[in-house]
Design a protein around this motif. Sequence first.
Motif, PDB file in Angstrom:
ATOM      1  N   PHE A 107       0.946  -1.100  -0.154  1.00  0.00           N
ATOM      2  CA  PHE A 107       0.114   0.202   0.107  1.00  0.00           C
ATOM      3  C   PHE A 107       0.733   1.192  -0.065  1.00  0.00           C
ATOM      4  N   ASP A 108       0.252   2.529  -0.650  1.00  0.00           N
ATOM      5  CA  ASP A 108       1.110   3.834  -0.153  1.00  0.00           C
ATOM      6  C   ASP A 108       1.254   3.955   1.350  1.00  0.00           C
ATOM      7  N   ILE A 109      -0.384   3.804   1.928  1.00  0.00           N
ATOM      8  CA  ILE A 109      -0.163   4.225   3.315  1.00  0.00           C
ATOM      9  C   ILE A 109      -0.748   3.063   4.119  1.00  0.00           C
ATOM     10  N   LEU A 110      -0.156   2.775   5.291  1.00  0.00           N
ATOM     11  CA  LEU A 110      -0.633   1.944   6.284  1.00  0.00           C
ATOM     12  C   LEU A 110      -0.921   2.639   7.546  1.00  0.00           C
ATOM     13  N   VAL A 111      -2.275   2.691   8.112  1.00  0.00           N
ATOM     14  CA  VAL A 111      -2.507   3.193   9.229  1.00  0.00           C
ATOM     15  C   VAL A 111      -2.476   2.084  10.322  1.00  0.00           C
ATOM     16  N   ALA A 120      11.577  -3.762   0.101  1.00  0.00           N
ATOM     17  CA  ALA A 120      11.821  -3.068  -0.968  1.00  0.00           C
ATOM     18  C   ALA A 120      10.822  -1.978  -1.454  1.00  0.00           C
ATOM     19  N   ASN A 121       9.488  -2.144  -0.710  1.00  0.00           N
ATOM     20  CA  ASN A 121       8.583  -1.179  -0.838  1.00  0.00           C
ATOM     21  C   ASN A 121       8.149  -0.110   0.464  1.00  0.00           C
ATOM     22  N   GLY A 122       8.919  -0.200   1.095  1.00  0.00           N
ATOM     23  CA  GLY A 122       8.890   0.751   2.355  1.00  0.00           C
ATOM     24  C   GLY A 122       8.985  -0.286   3.632  1.00  0.00           C
ATOM     25  N   TRP A 123       7.954   0.095   4.602  1.00  0.00           N
ATOM     26  CA  TRP A 123       8.124  -0.415   5.892  1.00  0.00           C
ATOM     27  C   TRP A 123       7.367  -1.880   5.794  1.00  0.00           C
ATOM     28  N   LYS A 124       7.858  -2.610   6.483  1.00  0.00           N
ATOM     29  CA  LYS A 124       7.259  -4.076   6.681  1.00  0.00           C
ATOM     30  C   LYS A 124       6.633  -4.006   8.024  1.00  0.00           C
ATOM     31  N   VAL A 125       5.070  -4.205   7.995  1.00  0.00           N
ATOM     32  CA  VAL A 125       4.465  -4.278   9.070  1.00  0.00           C
ATOM     33  C   VAL A 125       3.644  -5.809   9.042  1.00  0.00           C
ATOM     34  N   ALA A 148       4.489  -0.820   3.237  1.00  0.00           N
ATOM     35  CA  ALA A 148       3.778   0.632   2.799  1.00  0.00           C
ATOM     36  C   ALA A 148       4.874   1.550   2.944  1.00  0.00           C
ATOM     37  N   LYS A 149       4.877   2.452   1.946  1.00  0.00           N
ATOM     38  CA  LYS A 149       5.941   3.671   1.982  1.00  0.00           C
ATOM     39  C   LYS A 149       5.865   4.529   3.098  1.00  0.00           C
ATOM     40  N   HIS A 150       4.617   4.646   3.435  1.00  0.00           N
ATOM     41  CA  HIS A 150       4.376   5.448   4.831  1.00  0.00           C
ATOM     42  C   HIS A 150       3.530   4.611   5.930  1.00  0.00           C
ATOM     43  N   VAL A 151       3.845   4.858   7.107  1.00  0.00           N
ATOM     44  CA  VAL A 151       3.036   4.260   8.000  1.00  0.00           C
ATOM     45  C   VAL A 151       2.705   5.260   9.003  1.00  0.00           C
ATOM     46  N   ILE A 152       1.447   5.319   9.194  1.00  0.00           N
ATOM     47  CA  ILE A 152       0.908   6.272  10.440  1.00  0.00           C
ATOM     48  C   ILE A 152       0.516   5.504  11.705  1.00  0.00           C
ATOM     49  N   VAL A 153       1.406   5.957  12.781  1.00  0.00           N
ATOM     50  CA  VAL A 153       0.825   4.988  14.104  1.00  0.00           C
ATOM     51  C   VAL A 153      -0.196   5.975  14.897  1.00  0.00           C
ATOM     52  N   ALA A 154      -1.316   5.074  14.978  1.00  0.00           N
ATOM     53  CA  ALA A 154      -2.377   5.886  15.621  1.00  0.00           C
ATOM     54  C   ALA A 154      -2.983   5.221  16.556  1.00  0.00           C
ATOM     55  N   THR A 155      -2.114   4.412  17.570  1.00  0.00           N
ATOM     56  CA  THR A 155      -2.606   3.223  18.716  1.00  0.00           C
ATOM     57  C   THR A 155      -2.882   3.735  19.714  1.00  0.00           C
ATOM     58  N   GLY A 156      -3.296   5.224  19.761  1.00  0.00           N
ATOM     59  CA  GLY A 156      -3.944   5.661  20.909  1.00  0.00           C
ATOM     60  C   GLY A 156      -3.375   5.472  22.381  1.00  0.00           C
ATOM     61  N   SER A 157      -4.272   5.291  23.480  1.00  0.00           N
ATOM     62  CA  SER A 157      -4.074   5.177  24.793  1.00  0.00           C
ATOM     63  C   SER A 157      -4.826   4.155  25.552  1.00  0.00           C
TER      64      SER A 157
END
Length: 474
Positions: A5-9, A131-136, A145-154
């Motif tokens: 993906f381009d972005i993984l949230v 090769a395609n960015g971050w592996k999760v 994904a090239k970009h990862v947005i960490v939104a794991t909260g509290s």
Amino acid sequence: MSKTFDILVIGGGPGGYVAAIRAAQLGFAVACCESNPYADPKGEPRLGGTCLNVGCIPSKALLHTSHLFEEAAHAFAGQGIEISAPKIQVAKMLARKNSIVEQLTGGIKGLFRKNKVTFIPGHGVFAGQGANGWKVKVGKEEVEAKHVIVATGSRARHLPNLPVDNKIVCDNIGALDFDTVPKKLIIIGAGVIGLEMGSVWRRLGSEVTILEALPDFLSFADVDIAKEAQKIFVKQGLTIHTGVKIGEVKASKKGVAVAYTGKDGKAAQLEADRLIVSIGRIPNTEGLNAEAVGLKQNERGQIEVDAHCKTNLPGVWAIGDVVRGPMLAHKAMEEGVQVAELIAGQAGHTNLDAIPGVIYTTPEITWVGKTEQELKAAGVAYKVGKIPFLANGRALGMDAPEGFVKMLADAKTDRILGVHIIGAGASDLIAEATVALEFAGASEDLARICHAHPTLSEVLHEAALACDKRALHF
Ligand code: FAD
Ligand code: NAI
């Protein structure tokens, strides 16, 4: 084979789901993973995070029901409405709350489908770079994904050595789900959750005692607001002890016994059917494998970010409760939009100095900008416009004369620096103040705007006039 993906949230709370939707609107291929243990009817983790599942939305549903109950029990008679004493059916109240949660959390899945966001159930774990960015890793799947947005909260902070069973000893999760009205309820922490949940159960008949560690009540709020709020809550029947030190908490015949040392240094003990521990929240980074990939956290466990929500790792962003700033859903959502737009090369922005805060008690308490004590400490010369709701016809008609609007403006430039409200409708009134603050408005700007009559907004208008000592109705 990993999915790309381009972005993984990571995390589908208000920060994460909004980031995913906005990024998809901007044309990115987006996935969002979520590992909430509460499943929807299909057995999938629910989206919506703390806010929709065990936070903002269910608490406001209970606040509404309990407010109506209290009005029926105590306010109707004064207006000539005669009814017999109301009875609360707790199961029905909870079912209504749960159906709102169901509707809204399911709605986010609908929004994902509409915006073509791929939902991946499971816990996101950083697994390095490919090769395609971050592996999760998400469950058995691997996502790149090239970009990862960490939104794991509290999650709720607990007291050491005090296990939370969410039956007798509860955090926010259990506090929203009592199956009966406790006869006696102890709350540790007189913050936002303590006051909101304390109000819910007090209105329904609990004898509520709140134990607060700090010597001053609501010490983060403007000093006048805190004083007025304490007076009103005590009059309503909440018992609030500040400056306490919690000692041993143990099971007792009645439910739970809390030993503590009071402000006066004397040892005391309280017993109750139930206990709520609401002493703040801690960022969720468990199981994220953040350390292994070198994702920097600060001493409070928050993921470290700059003003653009960029972390120390290229292509990794973090937003919402897991980073600095107020732990509020609307702040998380703003940052979600900000990051999606920044990734798209736009000028995404969140102004942390203009995030409104609300406590949904009766009366409501809201604020935006600086408090009077902050301005004093910073040596800023200011003027004050303060108008009580008692001077407003609409407030009197609504039987809501308590509280006031306090506006703080720069003594020289007249720029609005802070607005603090305790009173009816404050959660809506604060929007106008926030617009004024964001536009770098002056008290004169608000004073020259025509406000509908009779409305509660006239109190804000009069407070703006009062900054120039020309209030018309007070
Ligand atoms: P969260 O909502 O916590 O969402 C994070 C999500 O990430 C969770 O669903 C979690 O399961 C998931 N997750 C975590 N780690 C992973 C992982 N590794 N992989 C996959 N998923 C993961 N705020 C307001 O503005 N107004 C209110 O009225 C209000 N009332 C509240 C009442 C209560 C009782 C509580 C507890 C909070 C309240 N809040 C309120 C605060 C608000 O809920 C939070 O600020 C908001 O939910 C934060 O959003 P977020 O997206 O950062 O995190
Ligand atoms: P809080 O930070 O609002 O209040 C915690 C209170 O507990 C503070 O007054 C603190 O001094 C006190 N405390 C800490 N340790 C203590 C101890 N050992 N003994 C006694 N008192 C102690 O945290 P709360 O109420 O848990 O809520 C967490 C967050 O969730 C809030 O800060 C807010 O960001 C968010 N929230 C927002 C709501 C809203 O916007 N209306 C509603 C509920 C929560």
